[in-house]
Design a protein around this motif. Structure first.
Motif, PDB file in Angstrom:
ATOM      1  N   ASN A 222      -2.787   9.419  -5.822  1.00  0.00           N
ATOM      2  CA  ASN A 222      -3.841   8.799  -4.821  1.00  0.00           C
ATOM      3  C   ASN A 222      -4.833   9.893  -4.403  1.00  0.00           C
ATOM      4  OD1 ASN A 222      -3.139   5.920  -4.244  1.00  0.00           O
ATOM      5  ND2 ASN A 222      -1.043   6.512  -4.084  1.00  0.00           N
TER       6      ASN A 222
ATOM      7  N   ASN B  23      -0.201   7.140 -11.041  1.00  0.00           N
ATOM      8  CA  ASN B  23       0.399   6.185 -10.364  1.00  0.00           C
ATOM      9  C   ASN B  23       1.166   4.907 -11.159  1.00  0.00           C
ATOM     10  OD1 ASN B  23       0.033   6.190  -7.367  1.00  0.00           O
ATOM     11  ND2 ASN B  23      -2.195   6.374  -7.917  1.00  0.00           N
TER      12      ASN B  23
ATOM     13  N   ALA C 150      -6.675   5.199  -0.542  1.00  0.00           N
ATOM     14  CA  ALA C 150      -5.908   6.006  -1.254  1.00  0.00           C
ATOM     15  C   ALA C 150      -5.157   7.180  -0.533  1.00  0.00           C
ATOM     16  CB  ALA C 150      -6.835   6.622  -2.255  1.00  0.00           C
TER      17      ALA C 150
ATOM     18  N   GLY D 298      -6.066   9.633 -11.428  1.00  0.00           N
ATOM     19  CA  GLY D 298      -5.037   9.044 -10.475  1.00  0.00           C
ATOM     20  C   GLY D 298      -4.346   7.930 -10.912  1.00  0.00           C
ATOM     21  N   TYR D 299      -4.870   7.013 -11.674  1.00  0.00           N
ATOM     22  CA  TYR D 299      -4.556   5.800 -12.010  1.00  0.00           C
ATOM     23  C   TYR D 299      -3.242   5.967 -12.892  1.00  0.00           C
ATOM     24  CZ  TYR D 299      -3.876   1.300 -14.432  1.00  0.00           C
ATOM     25  OH  TYR D 299      -3.419  -0.034 -14.860  1.00  0.00           O
TER      26      TYR D 299
ATOM     27  N   THR E 234      -8.203  -2.735  -3.183  1.00  0.00           N
ATOM     28  CA  THR E 234      -7.566  -2.152  -2.396  1.00  0.00           C
ATOM     29  C   THR E 234      -7.289  -3.003  -0.938  1.00  0.00           C
ATOM     30  OG1 THR E 234      -8.342  -0.156  -3.207  1.00  0.00           O
ATOM     31  CG2 THR E 234      -7.143  -0.059  -1.304  1.00  0.00           C
TER      32      THR E 234
ATOM     33  N   SER F  77      -2.234   5.590   1.338  1.00  0.00           N
ATOM     34  CA  SER F  77      -1.024   5.713   0.366  1.00  0.00           C
ATOM     35  C   SER F  77      -0.524   6.900   0.116  1.00  0.00           C
ATOM     36  CB  SER F  77      -1.742   5.107  -1.098  1.00  0.00           C
ATOM     37  OG  SER F  77      -2.019   3.769  -0.850  1.00  0.00           O
ATOM     38  N   ALA F  78      -1.388   8.189  -0.048  1.00  0.00           N
ATOM     39  CA  ALA F  78      -0.565   9.488  -0.378  1.00  0.00           C
ATOM     40  C   ALA F  78       0.203   9.980   0.751  1.00  0.00           C
ATOM     41  CB  ALA F  78      -1.943  10.698  -0.629  1.00  0.00           C
TER      42      ALA F  78
ATOM     43  N   ALA G 158       2.091  -0.258  -4.885  1.00  0.00           N
ATOM     44  CA  ALA G 158       1.011   0.534  -4.779  1.00  0.00           C
ATOM     45  C   ALA G 158       0.101   0.673  -6.173  1.00  0.00           C
ATOM     46  CB  ALA G 158       1.305   1.880  -4.407  1.00  0.00           C
TER      47      ALA G 158
ATOM     48  N   ARG H  90       2.892   9.529  -6.704  1.00  0.00           N
ATOM     49  CA  ARG H  90       2.032   8.755  -5.959  1.00  0.00           C
ATOM     50  C   ARG H  90       1.193   9.624  -5.198  1.00  0.00           C
ATOM     51  NH1 ARG H  90       2.115   3.955  -8.718  1.00  0.00           N
ATOM     52  NH2 ARG H  90       4.347   3.748  -9.329  1.00  0.00           N
TER      53      ARG H  90
END
Length: 244
Positions: A177, A220, A157, A216-217, A85, A160-161, A242, A173
């Protein structure tokens, strides 16, 4: 005495061994940036840590397995993921510098862990705990390394959210995240519990945390959620960055 909860690391190891190649293949396909490579390494090392827990449950305590558990779990449980990250969020030269510092800190901590004498009186047949190390100074490395992991993995994370909030085309996204932030936080809570002798809490948190990170991955990478409008070109570019 072994209880059903002690077998959870077996499941976590299977999940990690399934998840890591997915991220690594994405890195091979893209061949751009270091973040996916660090993430795949981090998930693999996560699996190494849970494998040592599974081994201890099945075959009993072993000195090398214990030391490997402490290094892979306490020192490397979240750090490589956080470093990935860092490469995503920071200028590359800064990320390189942080990577060098992280590797040096882990190497120093691992050296102390592998050199520390073991107190046999504190060894439990099917349970792992850092209390068995005579040099308890070895346990001072993990809070600093895990703070670094918390800042970049959980904080990254969450950031990003926050950045994608209010963008209907990027709802996936935000959701993804949030899952990653919560999933990354749980093993840290479990790690703190081990310091008070509750290793079983760690086993549960590791399993649930990794599942949430994978969810989560997937959010995304998927590019959309059901009912979301098409992603604009600008948003798509930001989203792809991201996701890696």
């Amino acid at each position: 005495m072994r209880e059903p909860i002690h077998f959870i690391p077996i499941l976590t190891t299977v999940v990690a061994l399934s998840f890591a190649p997915v991220v690594f293949r994405r890195w091979r396909e893209r061949r751009s940036g270091y973040h996916l490579l660090w993430w795949s390494l981090g998930i693999a090392l996560y699996g190494v840590g849970t494998f040592t827990e599974a081994w201890t449950t099945l075959f009993g305590w072993n000195e090398f397995v214990f030391r490997s558990w402490y290094v892979a779990g306490a020192l490397l449980g979240g750090a490589p993921l956080a470093q990935g990250t860092a490469y995503l969020l920071l200028p590359r030269r800064w990320a390189h510098a942080f990577a060098v510092a992280l590797v040096a800190a882990v190497a120093a901590g691992a050296t102390v862990v592998f050199l520390s004498p073991i107190d046999p009186a504190l060894v439990e047949p099917h349970r792992l705990t850092g209390k068995v190390m005579v040099w308890q100074q070895a346990r001072l490395f993990s809070p600093f390394i895990n703070t670094y992991a918390f800042i970049f993995l959980v904080g990254g994370a969450a950031l990003s959210a926050w950045r994608f909030r209010g963008q209907p085309e990027a709802r996936h996204r935000v959701i993804g995240n949030v899952f990653i932030a919560v999933g990354a936080l749980l093993p840290g809570i479990g790690g703190m519990a081990t310091r008070f002798g509750h290793t079983e809490v760690l086993y549960v948190m590791e399993f649930v945390g990794l599942i949430l990170i994978w969810i989560g991955y997937r959010y995304n990478v998927a590019g959309s959620v059901r009912g979301a409008p098409p992603v604009s070109a600008a948003a798509a570019g930001a989203a792809e960055a991201a996701a890696g």
